[in-house]
Design an enzyme around this catalytic site. Structure first.
Site, PDB file in Angstrom:
ATOM      1  N   ASP A 121      55.290  42.395 -32.164  1.00 56.59           N
ATOM      2  CA  ASP A 121      54.642  41.901 -31.092  1.00 56.59           C
ATOM      3  C   ASP A 121      55.450  41.707 -29.679  1.00 56.59           C
ATOM      4  O   ASP A 121      54.838  41.703 -28.794  1.00 56.59           O
ATOM      5  CB  ASP A 121      54.644  40.269 -31.642  1.00 56.59           C
ATOM      6  CG  ASP A 121      55.863  39.681 -32.037  1.00 56.59           C
ATOM      7  OD1 ASP A 121      56.891  40.646 -32.257  1.00 56.59           O
ATOM      8  OD2 ASP A 121      55.960  38.323 -31.999  1.00 56.59           O
ATOM      9  N   ASP A 168      57.477  43.692 -41.535  1.00 58.29           N
ATOM     10  CA  ASP A 168      57.526  42.177 -41.651  1.00 58.29           C
ATOM     11  C   ASP A 168      55.830  41.640 -41.973  1.00 58.29           C
ATOM     12  O   ASP A 168      55.719  40.523 -42.297  1.00 58.29           O
ATOM     13  CB  ASP A 168      58.259  41.520 -40.646  1.00 58.29           C
ATOM     14  CG  ASP A 168      59.381  42.013 -40.178  1.00 58.29           C
ATOM     15  OD1 ASP A 168      60.232  42.330 -41.207  1.00 58.29           O
ATOM     16  OD2 ASP A 168      60.040  41.947 -39.076  1.00 58.29           O
TER      17      ASP A 168
END
Length: 736
Positions: A121, A168
């Protein structure tokens, strides 16, 4: 997905006079190389120039040799490599406007106006900021005399498309990020290894896994291995968790379990925000229970190693979609991220996804843990609810007086036992009596039926084959005996877990309802077969494990060919008449061709493939890989293809062969696109080719052209059906 009402553009000309750059940023993840490879090859296929940006954003800022042209051959032999071969780096320079100006100047000088960013991100947020500032950066560069007005006009707009590469799985908007599946493989491999030593010594093992502030890896690995407890940051344990944990572990030991497994996410915390560490848990278990307790911190082992077949296919599909999104973008199109929803490629506005990802962190910080679970997405929420049901609830005292029988039918496959365990425990939670039927429909006819308990299925998740025993025989000739035993054992519902025989057997039981009223009970078929050939479901239990086995074999074969030039390998896969394994393994392993029954081929096609390999041997990539589904063609057998390639390739390449082996009361429980659905067996019969044991419509056939394009065949990609820009659905009781 939608059909474009306008005539489809020629995909081989979409990229003419366009330039695309691809970079990887942030933490590395297995499968990134597959995404880079697909981006490069599809970009070249469209006629665009494609550039590598080495060392992430730092390479973009530094320019020079860090930004260099990519060729078809330069991405060969990348698929099976972990990490990212073009490098990744954390870049402080790009955080400054001065650094972004240097990056913009480097791109403008090369005429690059399309940027594909593979990262987390933070990396994707940086890309969006770069795009937002683009006009201003060009203006400043013109004023500073670094670029001309003409150069600025030619590069007036920057298109950005992101692919999420992160083990993740912490990016909202996609079911799976590139690298997550491989990381889960590493974790489960360690769990399986630890299980044997723990059982030998009656130990408790605490496994600490990565994930930063996201508990996905911990949660899914706990679900996969049947862990006794899992700590995740999204849902901290209750205040009395220490007592509850100790009771749980002691209860397991009293039931005869010789090991306990506790999985801890690295970001685990208590409800007041304090970290819960592995050392803290070890001290608790040792002091309170006196159990021999060990800690294993997996660390960067999770990032390393060979990518799984899933991650290679995911990276390849995302790379194709990313190029199409870049070339179809207009100045009004927001920066998008290519995501996976079910088995569908979707495009989502980048900053919507980033915002929802930030909302999760905010929810956890404010103690709104239920919101945090929901914001992670439906997949995460379902996994959490399933884990709670299967691991933390003891069977109720009140019984339902309903008996549910479970039977395995057909060839055994990986995951069958996990499905049985899940069904047994879910039934017991509902208060039902669960009955195990041994040896398939034969066992149902001969009365090989007995109660199965909560502890009976302990440890079944990691065991291969079928613990219940399974046979391929169908019920058609023993219907009377089956009906008698359904009555004798008071069976009120039947769960059939298996392959095509399970599906056909279910149909036969439904058709027998007219004669035997005992058959008028609810039935559900759960697809479990390596062939992935059950109508009503896009995926079957066991197919992924088989796919990884084939892909691993292909890797070893390709590696052996690396030292011996001009060699072509032909591999025969299982699957009956279904070409799923051959196609997906071909995509995952970078095969030159995959012959399947569903896509008819003749001598002309074989000649084209041979010529393709002859031409390939003239490049720097002097090896070939051909897959053939076992029943793809009765005449063009594996031996025939081997002899043809050997004869036609004389003096050019050697050939090697490897052998790698009411209607809605009776339903198939399957995964369709983005959801689990129950579909009546009677309705699915119309979509079944019973002679060849395959569905008449199969979703994966649409992605076969990707394999051919990535292998450099001159074919046309159908662009009339493409992924539309969608929006992230935020789910929160507070409406946030």
């Amino acid at each position: 997905m939608s059909k474009d009402p306008h005539p489809a553009a020629d995909p081989t000309k979409m990229g003419l006079s366009r330039s695309i750059a691809v970079l990887t940023s942030g933490g590395d993840a297995q499968g990134m190389n597959a995404a880079v490879r697909a981006t490069v090859r599809v970009g070249l296929y469209t006629g665009a120039k494609v550039y590598f940006v080495h060392e992430g954003y730092q390479g973009l800022v530094d320019g020079g040799d860090n930004i260099c042209p990519a060729t078809w051959e330069s991405v060969s032999m990348m698929l099976q490599l972990g990490g990212t071969v073009i490098g990744s780096a954390r870049c402080q320079d790009f955080r400054t406007r001065e650094g972004r100006m240097k990056a913009a100047c480097n791109l403008v000088k090369l005429g690059i106006t399309n940027l594909c960013v593979i990262g987390g991100d933070g990396s994707l947020t940086g890309a969006n900021q770069f795009r937002t500032e683009w006009s201003g950066l060009l203006g400043d560069l013109v004023k500073a005399g670094k670029i001309t007005d003409t150069e600025a006009k030619k590069s007036s707009h920057l298109n950005i498309v992101g692919m999420v590469g992160s083990i993740d799985n912490d990016f909202c908007g996609t079911d799976m990020t590139i690298g997550t599946d491989s990381a889960l493989h590493r974790i489960i491999e360690v769990v399986d290894a630890i299980t044997t030593t723990a059982q030998s010594h009656q130990r408790t093992f605490i496994l600490e896994v990565m994930g930063r502030h996201c508990g996905y890896l911990a949660l899914v690995s706990a679900l996969s291995c049947g862990a006794d407890w899992v700590f995740i940051p999204e849902m901290p344990p209750d205040e009395d968790w220490e007592d509850h944990l100790c009771r749980r572990l002691a209860d397991q030991r009293s039931r005869g379990s010789r090991l306990n497994v506790i999985i801890v996410a690295e970001g685990a915390m208590s409800r007041d925000g304090k970290p819960i560490t592995s050392e803290q848990i070890k001290k608790l278990v040792t002091d309170r229970l006196g159990f021999d307790t060990r800690i294993t911190v997996l660390g960067h082992v999770q990032r390393g190693g060979t990518p799984s077949a899933f991650d290679r296919i995911l990276g390849s599909r995302m790379g194709v979609e990313a190029v199409m999104a870049l070339l179809e973008a207009t100045p009004q199109t927001p920066a998008c991220v290519v995501s996976l929803s079910g088995n569908q490629a979707v495009r989502l506005p980048l900053m919507e996804c980033v915002q929802v990802t930030k909302d999760v962190t905010t929810a956890m910080a404010e103690g709104r843990f239920e919101d945090a679970i929901k914001l992670r997405g439906k997949s995460f929420e379902n996994n959490w609810n399933t884990y709670k049901l299967l691991a933390h609830i003891n069977p109720p005292d009140v019984k339902s007086n309903i008996n549910v029988a479970i039977v395995n039918v057909g060839a055994p496959c990986a995951g069958m036992n996990a499905a049985v365990r899940s069904a047994v425990r879910m039934g017991l939670i509902q208060g039902h009596t669960m009955l195990a039927v041994h040896d398939g429909f034969d066992g149902l006819a001969h009365g090989q039926i007995e109660p199965i308990t909560w502890t009976s299925v302990t440890g079944w998740t990691g065991k291969g084959g079928s613990m219940l025993g399974t046979k391929r025989s169908l019920p058609g000739k023993i219907l009377e005996e089956i009906s008698e035993n359904i009555a004798k054992f008071s069976i009120h519902a039947l769960v059939i877990i298996g392959g095509f025989e399970a599906y056909v057997g279910g149909l036969e039981l439904v058709q027998a309802r007219e004669k035997y009223e005992e058959m008028c009970i609810p039935m559900v078929v759960i697809p479990a077969t390596v062939s992935n050939n059950i109508p009503g479901s896009d995926f079957s239990i066991g197919a992924d494990t088989a796919l990884n086995t084939i892909t691993g074999t292909c890797d070893r074969i390709k590696q052996s060919a690396a030292g011996t030039k001009r060699r072509v390998f032909i591999i025969e896969t299982m699957g009956g008449y279904c070409g799923y394994l051959a196609t997906m393994a071909g995509l995952a392993a970078g095969a030159d061709a995959a012959y399947i029954y569903e896509e008819k081929f003749g001598i002309r096609d074989l000649e084209v493939n041979v010529q393709h390999l002859v031409n390939k041997m003239k490049t720097t990539v002097k090896r070939g890989l051909i897959l053939r589904n076992e029943n793809s063609n009765a005449n063009y057998t594996t031996d025939f293809i081997f002899n043809l390639y050997s004869e036609e390739g004389k003096g050019i390449f050697d050939c090697r062969r490897i052998f790698a082996n009411t209607p809605d009361s009776a339903c198939v429980l399957g995964m369709r696109k983005r959801a689990l659905t129950f579909q009546p067996l009677s309705e699915l019969k119309e979509d079944t080719d019973l002679e060849h044991r395959i569905p008449k419509t199969q979703w994966w056939l649409k992605i076969r052209p990707i394999m051919k394009i990535l292998a450099k065949y001159d074919i046309k990609l159908d662009t009339s059906e493409h992924a539309d820009m969608e929006h992230v659905i935020k789910k929160s009781p507070l409406g946030k």
